[in-house]
Enzyme design. Structure first.
Site, short mmCIF file in Angstrom:
data_model
loop_
_atom_site.label_atom_id
_atom_site.label_comp_id
_atom_site.label_asym_id
_atom_site.label_seq_id
_atom_site.Cartn_x
_atom_site.Cartn_y
_atom_site.Cartn_z
N GLU A 263 -8.07 4.15 4.00
CA GLU A 263 -7.33 3.34 3.03
C GLU A 263 -8.29 2.39 2.30
O GLU A 263 -9.07 1.69 2.96
CB GLU A 263 -6.23 2.55 3.73
N HIS A 282 0.55 1.56 1.95
CA HIS A 282 0.76 0.86 3.22
C HIS A 282 1.63 -0.39 3.04
O HIS A 282 1.27 -1.49 3.47
CB HIS A 282 -0.59 0.46 3.84
#
Length: 309
Positions: A263, A282
């Site tokens: 990420e 997220h």
């Protein structure tokens, strides 16, 4: 006593701490690791989200650290054995963002089943794909398969049942004869049966050696071709390349992924070109309301711990 906050936190909760302690709050400290390390020399408390790596190297720069507050529930970014060895307490915000995640799961499932969310640009451009979008599916009457039946999974189940879904679940930590299953009106099944029987599979497990790549090529192949997958737990639990292949090959109707192996999503990710895929950064557990709950809970726990000495 000093508290360092390395990622974003509700301002009201930050101010409540500032009224009692020396607080250094910089939401971008997570991206400036050397500055973060330098700020921890005299800190007794550190508050993080999921991006700050609280590892042995960081702890070496925090000789006075006594407590870490996690603005969320996943702890895979925190080296728990290293914290335990230094007698550093770790406080997650258990339960405070559960409702946000449950709503995100069901919203994603409904969007994927209905399919119409992809048509906005076409309609805005003057197209009228009404016939193509008239075969969207309702969530009522579908089976939700939960992989993991902790607090978030249970809350998701009750919301899904209110929408008319049947719910099955797998959780190796919960015995099949536990009264909880009957109380929740949820059928416990082996993992393979949950994945094979569900119209919507939703993941609610932590990332551990046992769950890494849990949803691999074989398990994706065992899902119904008309089923959809939702992952709001942790990246690394789903084999991303295998998921992209299943979507591109029409062997899976859709997926909503909120968490990733890396990420932000790296350039060249196989997910980038996969069809019927809904990607979010997220944020399943992050809403205006949940941020307030999570932040106030951690602020209160940190303050109580520090005041107790």
């Amino acid at each position: 006593m000093r508290i360092v906050i390395s990622e974003f936190m509700d301002e009201a909760a930050v101010e409540s701490l500032r009224g009692q302690f020396d607080v250094r709050y910089q939401a971008d400290l997570v991206d400036r690791r050397e500055a973060l390390m330098a700020s921890l020399g005299d800190a007794q408390a550190l508050i993080v989200r999921n991006r700050t790596r609280v590892d042995a190297a960081l702890l070496e720069h925090a000789p006075r650290l006594r407590v870490v507050g996690r603005l969320g529930v996943g702890l895979d970014n925190i080296d728990l054995p290293a914290c335990e060895a230094r007698k550093i307490e770790v406080f997650p915000a258990t339960g405070a963002n559960a409702l946000a995640v449950a709503e995100h799961v069901l919203c994603s499932a409904m969007m994927l089943l209905r399919g119409a969310w992809q048509a906005s640009a076409a309609v805005a451009a003057g197209q009228w794909p009404r016939a193509a979008l008239s075969n969207g599916r309702e969530i009522a009457g579908k089976t939700l398969g939960l992989v993991g039946f902790g607090g978030i999974g249970q809350l998701t189940a009750t919301r899904a049942q209110a929408l008319g879904m049947d719910v099955v679940a797998f959780d190796p930590a919960l015995a099949a004869d536990l009264p909880l299953w009957r109380e929740q009106c949820v059928r416990p099944l082996p993992l393979g049966e949950v994945i094979a029987s569900a119209d919507v599979v939703s993941l609610h497990v932590p990332l551990t050696p046992a769950t890494r790549q849990l949803i691999d090529r074989a398990r994706l192949a065992s899902m119904k071709p008309e089923a959809v997958l939702v992952n709001t737990s942790r990246g690394g639990i789903v084999d991303e390349a295998a998921l992209a292949e299943a979507l591109s090959g029409g062997r899976l109707a859709g997926a909503a992924i909120d968490v990733f192996e890396q990420e932000p999503l790296p350039a060249g990710s196989p997910l980038a070109q996969a069809p019927n895929l809904f990607l979010t950064p997220h944020i399943a557990g992050v809403t205006f309301e949940s941020n307030q709950r999570v932040s106030s809970l951690i602020a209160e726990r940190i303050a109580r711990f520090l005041r107790a000495g």
